[in-house]
Write an enzyme that holds these catalytic residues in place. Structure first.
Site, PDB file in Angstrom:
ATOM      1  N   GLY A  34     -20.489 150.406 -65.257  1.00 17.13           N
ATOM      2  CA  GLY A  34     -19.620 151.109 -66.198  1.00 17.13           C
ATOM      3  C   GLY A  34     -18.327 150.344 -66.337  1.00 17.13           C
ATOM      4  O   GLY A  34     -18.091 149.349 -65.638  1.00 17.13           O
ATOM      5  N   GLU A  35     -17.459 150.808 -67.194  1.00 11.10           N
ATOM      6  CA  GLU A  35     -16.176 150.130 -67.444  1.00 11.10           C
ATOM      7  C   GLU A  35     -15.152 150.585 -66.408  1.00 11.10           C
ATOM      8  O   GLU A  35     -14.144 151.201 -66.745  1.00 11.10           O
ATOM      9  CB  GLU A  35     -15.713 150.408 -68.874  1.00 11.10           C
ATOM     10  CG  GLU A  35     -16.640 149.843 -69.934  1.00 11.10           C
ATOM     11  CD  GLU A  35     -16.148 150.098 -71.343  1.00 11.10           C
ATOM     12  OE1 GLU A  35     -15.123 149.494 -71.731  1.00 11.10           O
ATOM     13  OE2 GLU A  35     -16.765 150.905 -72.057  1.00 11.10           O
ATOM     14  N   TRP A  36     -15.389 150.215 -65.163  1.00 13.16           N
ATOM     15  CA  TRP A  36     -14.579 150.743 -64.067  1.00 13.16           C
ATOM     16  C   TRP A  36     -13.153 150.212 -64.056  1.00 13.16           C
ATOM     17  O   TRP A  36     -12.284 150.823 -63.416  1.00 13.16           O
ATOM     18  CB  TRP A  36     -15.269 150.467 -62.725  1.00 13.16           C
ATOM     19  CG  TRP A  36     -16.692 150.950 -62.685  1.00 13.16           C
ATOM     20  CD1 TRP A  36     -17.799 150.233 -62.315  1.00 13.16           C
ATOM     21  CD2 TRP A  36     -17.177 152.255 -63.018  1.00 13.16           C
ATOM     22  NE1 TRP A  36     -18.945 150.996 -62.401  1.00 13.16           N
ATOM     23  CE2 TRP A  36     -18.580 152.258 -62.839  1.00 13.16           C
ATOM     24  CE3 TRP A  36     -16.567 153.437 -63.470  1.00 13.16           C
ATOM     25  CZ2 TRP A  36     -19.379 153.374 -63.087  1.00 13.16           C
ATOM     26  CZ3 TRP A  36     -17.367 154.542 -63.719  1.00 13.16           C
ATOM     27  CH2 TRP A  36     -18.740 154.508 -63.520  1.00 13.16           C
TER      28      TRP A  36
END
Length: 254
Positions: A34-36
């Site tokens: 994910g776009e952490w």
């Protein structure tokens, strides 16, 4: 838990990154990409994750994206060449030693045992059109089985040559910056092409699993979570843009 395998999916908008991430999550063994590190500009990573310090931040990032078998995944846009606040924060994680390190070295310290996947789309015109249409309609994804939003003819009037041209250039710059990051770290990524991924969905996921060095033989791969959003308006905008872009060219390419 410190991951034994980390990987980053490098992407630009509208090239299938969310579809790829959902597919990899569905296996249960390939991390939870994910776009952490994509956060609101008003926050720092430390604030966003309510971390006590940068070692705590690293552990919280790992927690977000790691499956029980120790595989960590994330997806990211290219860091800015100059004064990237995220890179500055990642450089504070113990072990980096210096904020003057190359971005690739800072990344490897934050996400160890790292591998890299470069996601690209051959047809940059269609990609730019898809990006602008998503901005205009605010519909970025269509979950499989859901009905597509219906838009009236006013949508056609929201074609904007300059906006699509800007996005067309931005896509190229983003990919160039990703390539510079990879070259700087002497990294050979697994390259996945959107157009091929769509045609060979299951094969692509298995190829990623093999690339990551995951040896588990059996695992589920769910059907595609999203459906394409392209339609006749998309095609009209692609045709209009390519003609307008080459309007004064002596040698028209397409």
């Amino acid at each position: 838990m410190k991951p034994t395998i980390s990987y980053t999916i490098w992407f630009s908008q509208r090239n299938g990154s969310t579809l790829l991430c959902e597919a990899l999550k569905s296996t249960g063994i390939a991390g939870k990409p994910g776009e952490w590190v994509e956060i609101p500009p008003s926050n720092t990573l430390l604030e966003f994750y309510q971390a006590n310090d940068y070692l705590d931040l690293q552990n919280k990032l790992w927690l977000q994206g790691t499956t029980p078998n120790g595989v960590f995944g994330l997806k990211a846009n290219a860091p800015r060449k100059e004064n990237d606040s995220i890179m500055w924060e990642l450089a504070q994680i113990p072990g980096a030693g210096s904020t003057t390190l190359a971005h690739s070295e800072i990344w490897e310290n934050a996400f160890p045992h790292g591998k890299h996947i470069f996601l690209t789309r051959r047809n940059k015109v269609r990609q730019a059109v898809s990006w602008w249409k998503a901005i205009v309609t605010r519909q970025w994804h269509l979950v499989k089985g859901e009905e597509k939003q219906l838009f009236n003819d006013n949508l056609r009037e929201q074609y904007n040559f300059e906006a699509i041209r800007h996005l067309f250039i931005e896509i190229s710059l983003r990919e160039s910056k990703i390539q510079a990051f990879l070259e700087d770290g002497n990294i050979v990524p697994l390259t996945i092409v959107y157009e091929d991924f769509i045609k060979e969905y299951t094969h692509t996921i298995r190829k990623v699993i093999t690339f990551l060095g995951i040896t588990q033989a059996e695992y589920p791969i769910h059907e595609p979570y999203y459906e394409p959003l392209s339609d006749e308006v998309s095609e009209e905008w692609v045709e209009r843009f390519r003609k307008e872009l080459q309007k004064d060219w002596k040698n028209v390419i397409w």
